[in-house]
Scaffold this active site. Structure first.
Site, PDB file in Angstrom:
ATOM      1  N   GLY A  11       0.834  -1.205   0.000  1.00 53.63           N
ATOM      2  CA  GLY A  11       0.000   0.000   0.000  1.00 53.63           C
ATOM      3  C   GLY A  11       0.864   1.249   0.000  1.00 53.63           C
ATOM      4  O   GLY A  11       0.507   2.297   0.526  1.00 53.63           O
ATOM      5  N   ALA A  12       2.037   1.119  -0.639  1.00 55.55           N
ATOM      6  CA  ALA A  12       3.068   2.157  -0.552  1.00 55.55           C
ATOM      7  C   ALA A  12       2.627   3.490  -1.141  1.00 55.55           C
ATOM      8  O   ALA A  12       3.129   4.541  -0.748  1.00 55.55           O
ATOM      9  CB  ALA A  12       4.338   1.667  -1.253  1.00 55.55           C
ATOM     10  N   ALA A  13       1.663   3.451  -2.085  1.00 59.73           N
ATOM     11  CA  ALA A  13       1.214   4.705  -2.705  1.00 59.73           C
ATOM     12  C   ALA A  13       0.057   5.343  -1.947  1.00 59.73           C
ATOM     13  O   ALA A  13      -0.454   6.390  -2.353  1.00 59.73           O
ATOM     14  CB  ALA A  13       0.803   4.449  -4.157  1.00 59.73           C
ATOM     15  N   ILE A  16      -0.932   6.407   4.267  1.00 59.97           N
ATOM     16  CA  ILE A  16       0.018   6.023   5.320  1.00 59.97           C
ATOM     17  C   ILE A  16       1.393   5.792   4.703  1.00 59.97           C
ATOM     18  O   ILE A  16       2.412   6.215   5.250  1.00 59.97           O
ATOM     19  CB  ILE A  16      -0.467   4.769   6.085  1.00 59.97           C
ATOM     20  N   GLY A  17       1.406   5.143   3.525  1.00 62.61           N
ATOM     21  CA  GLY A  17       2.678   4.907   2.839  1.00 62.61           C
ATOM     22  C   GLY A  17       3.457   6.192   2.651  1.00 62.61           C
ATOM     23  O   GLY A  17       4.671   6.239   2.894  1.00 62.61           O
ATOM     24  N   ARG A  98     -19.650  -7.587   7.055  1.00 67.55           N
ATOM     25  CA  ARG A  98     -18.364  -7.966   7.627  1.00 67.55           C
ATOM     26  C   ARG A  98     -17.738  -9.149   6.885  1.00 67.55           C
ATOM     27  O   ARG A  98     -16.533  -9.176   6.644  1.00 67.55           O
ATOM     28  CB  ARG A  98     -18.507  -8.301   9.117  1.00 67.55           C
ATOM     29  N   VAL A 129      -0.887  -3.318   9.513  1.00 69.64           N
ATOM     30  CA  VAL A 129      -1.553  -2.043   9.812  1.00 69.64           C
ATOM     31  C   VAL A 129      -2.936  -2.020   9.166  1.00 69.64           C
ATOM     32  O   VAL A 129      -3.898  -1.495   9.731  1.00 69.64           O
ATOM     33  CB  VAL A 129      -0.690  -0.862   9.293  1.00 69.64           C
ATOM     34  N   ASP A 159      -3.383   3.303  19.067  1.00 74.03           N
ATOM     35  CA  ASP A 159      -4.335   3.388  20.175  1.00 74.03           C
ATOM     36  C   ASP A 159      -3.599   3.696  21.484  1.00 74.03           C
ATOM     37  O   ASP A 159      -4.041   4.517  22.292  1.00 74.03           O
ATOM     38  CB  ASP A 159      -5.101   2.062  20.291  1.00 74.03           C
ATOM     39  N   ARG A 162      -2.546   7.267  21.443  1.00 77.94           N
ATOM     40  CA  ARG A 162      -3.718   8.114  21.668  1.00 77.94           C
ATOM     41  C   ARG A 162      -4.082   8.133  23.149  1.00 77.94           C
ATOM     42  O   ARG A 162      -4.441   9.177  23.710  1.00 77.94           O
ATOM     43  CB  ARG A 162      -4.907   7.570  20.864  1.00 77.94           C
ATOM     44  N   HIS A 187      -7.922  -4.108  17.576  1.00 76.69           N
ATOM     45  CA  HIS A 187      -7.831  -2.734  17.089  1.00 76.69           C
ATOM     46  C   HIS A 187      -9.177  -2.391  16.452  1.00 76.69           C
ATOM     47  O   HIS A 187      -9.359  -2.483  15.242  1.00 76.69           O
ATOM     48  CB  HIS A 187      -6.703  -2.573  16.073  1.00 76.69           C
TER      49      HIS A 187
HETATM   50  P1  NAI Z   1      -5.132   4.370   1.371  1.00 74.22           P
HETATM   51  O1  NAI Z   1      -6.389   3.947   0.735  1.00 74.22           O
HETATM   52  O2  NAI Z   1      -4.653   5.769   1.245  1.00 74.22           O
HETATM   53  O3  NAI Z   1      -3.942   3.454   0.831  1.00 74.22           O
HETATM   54  C1  NAI Z   1      -4.040   2.061   0.734  1.00 74.22           C
HETATM   55  C2  NAI Z   1      -3.143   1.626  -0.414  1.00 74.22           C
HETATM   56  O4  NAI Z   1      -3.097   0.211  -0.428  1.00 74.22           O
HETATM   57  C3  NAI Z   1      -3.636   2.077  -1.782  1.00 74.22           C
HETATM   58  O5  NAI Z   1      -2.596   2.768  -2.465  1.00 74.22           O
HETATM   59  C4  NAI Z   1      -3.972   0.755  -2.479  1.00 74.22           C
HETATM   60  O6  NAI Z   1      -3.712   0.802  -3.875  1.00 74.22           O
HETATM   61  C5  NAI Z   1      -3.049  -0.201  -1.750  1.00 74.22           C
HETATM   62  N1  NAI Z   1      -3.433  -1.601  -1.856  1.00 74.22           N
HETATM   63  C6  NAI Z   1      -4.676  -2.139  -1.855  1.00 74.22           C
HETATM   64  N2  NAI Z   1      -4.618  -3.461  -2.023  1.00 74.22           N
HETATM   65  C7  NAI Z   1      -3.312  -3.783  -2.105  1.00 74.22           C
HETATM   66  C8  NAI Z   1      -2.610  -5.010  -2.296  1.00 74.22           C
HETATM   67  N3  NAI Z   1      -3.257  -6.161  -2.440  1.00 74.22           N
HETATM   68  N4  NAI Z   1      -1.260  -4.966  -2.339  1.00 74.22           N
HETATM   69  C9  NAI Z   1      -0.601  -3.809  -2.214  1.00 74.22           C
HETATM   70  N5  NAI Z   1      -1.216  -2.612  -2.057  1.00 74.22           N
HETATM   71  C10 NAI Z   1      -2.543  -2.609  -1.990  1.00 74.22           C
HETATM   72  O7  NAI Z   1      -5.255   3.937   2.901  1.00 74.22           O
HETATM   73  P2  NAI Z   1      -4.379   4.396   4.154  1.00 74.22           P
HETATM   74  O8  NAI Z   1      -4.958   5.604   4.751  1.00 74.22           O
HETATM   75  O9  NAI Z   1      -2.945   4.411   3.769  1.00 74.22           O
HETATM   76  O10 NAI Z   1      -4.682   3.194   5.182  1.00 74.22           O
HETATM   77  C11 NAI Z   1      -4.263   1.877   4.909  1.00 74.22           C
HETATM   78  C12 NAI Z   1      -4.871   0.914   5.896  1.00 74.22           C
HETATM   79  O11 NAI Z   1      -4.452   1.187   7.217  1.00 74.22           O
HETATM   80  C13 NAI Z   1      -6.400   0.924   5.949  1.00 74.22           C
HETATM   81  O12 NAI Z   1      -6.846  -0.434   6.000  1.00 74.22           O
HETATM   82  C14 NAI Z   1      -6.698   1.603   7.255  1.00 74.22           C
HETATM   83  O13 NAI Z   1      -7.948   1.206   7.779  1.00 74.22           O
HETATM   84  C15 NAI Z   1      -5.558   1.114   8.092  1.00 74.22           C
HETATM   85  N6  NAI Z   1      -5.280   1.884   9.304  1.00 74.22           N
HETATM   86  C16 NAI Z   1      -4.909   1.186  10.428  1.00 74.22           C
HETATM   87  C17 NAI Z   1      -4.615   1.843  11.597  1.00 74.22           C
HETATM   88  C18 NAI Z   1      -4.210   1.074  12.818  1.00 74.22           C
HETATM   89  O14 NAI Z   1      -4.076   1.712  13.869  1.00 74.22           O
HETATM   90  N7  NAI Z   1      -4.003  -0.237  12.810  1.00 74.22           N
HETATM   91  C19 NAI Z   1      -4.689   3.302  11.669  1.00 74.22           C
HETATM   92  C20 NAI Z   1      -5.031   3.959  10.442  1.00 74.22           C
HETATM   93  C21 NAI Z   1      -5.334   3.241   9.305  1.00 74.22           C
END
Ligand code: NAI
Length: 324
Positions: A11-13, A16-17, A98, A129, A159, A162, A187
């Site tokens: 999810g590097a792009a 969070i990446g 779900r 993550v 968490d 926070r 989480h």
């Molecule tokens: P985002 O939507 O901006 O980025 C996710 C990226 O993952 C996208 O670029 C997408 O193309 C890529 N992706 C999707 N399927 C993939 C695969 N099979 N292989 C490689 N890349 C793939 O989302 P964001 O904001 O970066 O969040 C990512 C995840 O982190 C979400 O599931 C979010 O719910 C979770 N998260 C977890 C937290 C925690 O405390 N554990 C806190 C905040 C977010």
């Protein structure tokens, strides 16, 4: 010269990446003297965006960054990986049940777990993550029978951070004064931030705040903070999530006396063995250890059990879907 550590980010792009990669490359993930190579895994449609991020990484001329690879193939991305940050996941879309969500993520984390099993370095450490993080970690782990089970972890450090911040603000103390904070369970909104072992200036935090604040403000504020960020920012927590991922891996590798992480249960505190649940943990010699011997009062027991029950339901659901 030291061999660079290979860090794979999925999810590097994504959001969070973008907040994470620069900090890894600058040395904050592993230490200021550890060279790294980065492997960026994305889905085909997002490879170009990842290439753009890689151009920016180049442009930082980070002294520790020894190479960047960009791919849509997990077998390439995890080949020789020492650290894997599994950030990319399938988000819940409107109307999604779900079961649909778990199934879509099973389609991501199962194959990634297998690729880790087949290609990663012997010392591979995995932090999930992407949500639902605990169960995604379980799915990946179950597809990696040759990797020690304890190497699969999920992130509850955001968490934890926070909770430190909320308590620090309430008591008007710097977070550095707060010791022994603990997040238990999943989480998710059922997580339990526990102040009954937390110490501030040698006193138990739960005794420094009134029960109504603890129950009706502190716990829900921590548990629902992600939703509050989305509401305010119009996008989910990204920089703080990246920061927590950095904290988790740094402490795992370099050691800590007390933090929170979701790791496979050994049955401690009545959490069924094998569930990837958040515990109070220490890290010694590169291994997480559950802190033992804490007394759990009735108030805490009820809340830990509720969150653990949710984890069991998720495990049962992915079993029934044939994902593990
Ligand atoms: P985002 O939507 O901006 O980025 C996710 C990226 O993952 C996208 O670029 C997408 O193309 C890529 N992706 C999707 N399927 C993939 C695969 N099979 N292989 C490689 N890349 C793939 O989302 P964001 O904001 O970066 O969040 C990512 C995840 O982190 C979400 O599931 C979010 O719910 C979770 N998260 C977890 C937290 C925690 O405390 N554990 C806190 C905040 C977010």
């Amino acid at each position: 010269a030291q061999t660079p550590v290979k860090v794979t980010v999925t999810g590097a792009a994504g959001q969070i990446g973008y907040a994470l990669l620069f900090r890894i490359a600058s040395g904050q993930l592993l230490g200021a003297d550890v060279p790294v190579t980065l492997s960026l895994l994305e889905i085909p449609q997002a490879v170009k965006a990842a290439e753009g991020t890689a151009m920016e990484l180049d442009d930082c001329a980070f002294p520790l960054l020894r190479g960047i690879e960009i791919t849509d193939d997990p077998n390439v991305a995890f080949n020789g990986a020492n650290v894997a940050l599994l950030v990319g996941a399938m988000p819940r879309k409107a109307g999604m049940e779900r079961g649909d969500l778990l199934e879509a993520n099973g389609g991501i984390f199962g194959p990634q777990g297998k690729a880790i099993n087949d290609h990663a370095a012997d010392d591979i450490r995995v932090l999930v993550v992407g949500n639902p993080a605990n169960t995604n970690a379980l799915i990946a782990q179950q597809h990696a029978p040759d990797v020690p089970a304890e190497r699969f972890t999920a992130m509850t450090r955001l968490d934890h951070n926070r909770a430190l911040s909320q308590l620090g603000a309430k008591l008007q103390v710097p977070v550095t004064e707060i010791k022994k904070m603990t997040i238990w369970g999943n989480h998710s909104a059922t997580q339990y931030p526990d102040l009954f072992h937390t110490e501030v200036g040698g006193k138990i935090a739960a005794e420094l705040v009134d029960e109504a604040w603890l129950r009706d403000t502190f716990i829900p504020t921590v548990a629902k903070r992600g939703a509050a960020i989305i509401e305010a920012r119009g996008a989910s927590s990204a920089a703080s999530a990246a920061n927590a991922a950095i904290d988790h891996v740094y402490d795992w590798v370099n050691g800590t006396e007390w933090t929170s992480a979701a790791i496979p249960s050994d049955g401690s505190y009545g959490v069924p063995e094998g569930l990837i649940s958040s515990f109070p943990v220490a890290s010694r010699n590169g291994k997480w250890e559950i802190i033992q011997g804490l007394e759990i009062d009735a108030f805490s027991r009820e809340r830990i059990d509720a969150s653990v029950r949710e984890l069991e339901e998720e495990r049962e659901a992915v079993r029934q879907l044939g994902l593990i």
